[in-house]
Design an enzyme around this catalytic site. Sequence first.
Site, PDB file in Angstrom:
ATOM      1  N   GLN A   1       0.969  -1.320  -0.254  1.00 52.93           N
ATOM      2  CA  GLN A   1       0.042   0.068   0.161  1.00 52.93           C
ATOM      3  C   GLN A   1       1.058   1.033   0.250  1.00 52.93           C
ATOM      4  OE1 GLN A   1      -2.518   1.566   3.237  1.00 52.93           O
ATOM      5  NE2 GLN A   1      -4.131   0.452   2.806  1.00 52.93           N
TER       6      GLN A   1
ATOM      7  N   ALA B   1     -10.364  -7.855   7.303  1.00 55.99           N
ATOM      8  CA  ALA B   1      -9.348  -6.657   7.738  1.00 55.99           C
ATOM      9  C   ALA B   1      -9.425  -8.289   9.050  1.00 55.99           C
ATOM     10  CB  ALA B   1      -9.348  -5.606   7.835  1.00 55.99           C
ATOM     11  N   ARG B   2      -9.935  -6.897  10.219  1.00 53.94           N
ATOM     12  CA  ARG B   2     -10.348  -7.642  11.301  1.00 53.94           C
ATOM     13  C   ARG B   2     -10.928  -8.972  11.901  1.00 53.94           C
ATOM     14  NH1 ARG B   2     -14.250  -2.981  13.070  1.00 53.94           N
ATOM     15  NH2 ARG B   2     -15.053  -2.896  10.676  1.00 53.94           N
TER      16      ARG B   2
ATOM     17  N   TYR C   1      -5.997  11.351   3.292  1.00 48.68           N
ATOM     18  CA  TYR C   1      -4.470  11.114   2.828  1.00 48.68           C
ATOM     19  C   TYR C   1      -4.229  12.524   1.776  1.00 48.68           C
ATOM     20  CZ  TYR C   1      -3.046   7.542   5.877  1.00 48.68           C
ATOM     21  OH  TYR C   1      -3.014   6.217   7.074  1.00 48.68           O
TER      22      TYR C   1
END
Length: 409
Positions: free
Chosen positions: A103, A349-350, A173
């Site tokens: 990433q 993800a989690r 970002y």
Amino acid sequence: MTASAAPALFGPARLGPLTLRNRILKAATFEGMTRCGEVSEDLVEFHRRHAAGGVAMTTVAYCAVAPEGRTERHQIWMRPEVLPGLRRLTDAVHAEGAAVSAQLGHAGPVADGRSNRLPSLGPSAALSPQGLSRIREASHEDIARITRAHADAALLAAEAGFDAVEIHLGHNYFASSFLSPRINRRTDAYGGPLEARARVAREVALAVRDAVGDRVAILAKLNMDDGVPGGFWLDESLRVARMLERDGSLDALELTAGSSLLNPMYLFRGEAPLREFAEAMRNPAVRLGVRLAGGRFLRSYPYQEAYLLDSARQFLAALSLPLVLLGGVSQRETAERAVAEGFAFVAMARALLREPDLVERMRKEPGTRSLCVHCNKCMPTIYTGTRCVLATAADRPAEQPRPSSEPVV
């Protein structure tokens, strides 16, 4: 697409130049395992375990393209010195039969300028709502440098053996902050109308494509919605996604939401672990501030399985570009339904922090259920090595040394 015509969740799938072994990706979750910006053995093992657990591709988060683009100074930034460590990581993942993505991004206004000892950059000058430090307006020279840095970082990732790069265009970002009408108050060629606010995102993606061609797959993580009043919203995001598709710079688009600068829990959903975040703060003043006022920044939202699906369906209807569904995907039937609807991949993800081998067990036994309870108590562990706090001790990585200053939450 009918269920009978849907591609198999656990069959081979194309992603640009790649053929992946299935359609489940390990989403980028900042690992907190790169003290001094170096690849640690714990980072290598973290991704090796996910590869061994059955994902098609694991994503290393987060590889900054410039030193001031880190959210704090212990993160990796892409430079020749990190090549040996990155090669160890990619070799370890490949040995388990999975692909690996880097990433790439620049944190922009989300960067901790005090930790980096470099100014944070954004589309417009502002006071950071997190660290109460100044965000400097990026000059045209800054924008050109950061655009080139993405291309250079992508070349470095290809040299290190990565199969893909994921360009970070979300969460406010650098590129995402330019998209936001709330944050971007410029009146030059990078501000005002959406076409101008989208220039940074498009130029970065095209620079990466020009640099690496088809050597690696190129994905981008794009906000559908910042989750803040006056921010980037679904209608504009759909237009930007169409621009990126027309540019031909991407092989797939991963759809996300929320603002790491203003509203991070909008992505995660569920209860905000304020007590755990406060306990993770080494500075007593910061700890007290989180306890007293953290709820203004870390808000709680109801959790439901596949909570970004309804918004993501609008992109599915509008684009032919392959899409990755993110957000609350933790059960096999959710992933199969998403693929049946036309999503090329799903990202988890989690649930994988709790059970790194979940995908392989789902493949072998369709009735397997994720044990993740979405408590979000994994979030504060970014300071000591990201992990599920409910996993057994044998499954946890060794605790990392704490950074000398508190990273941004």
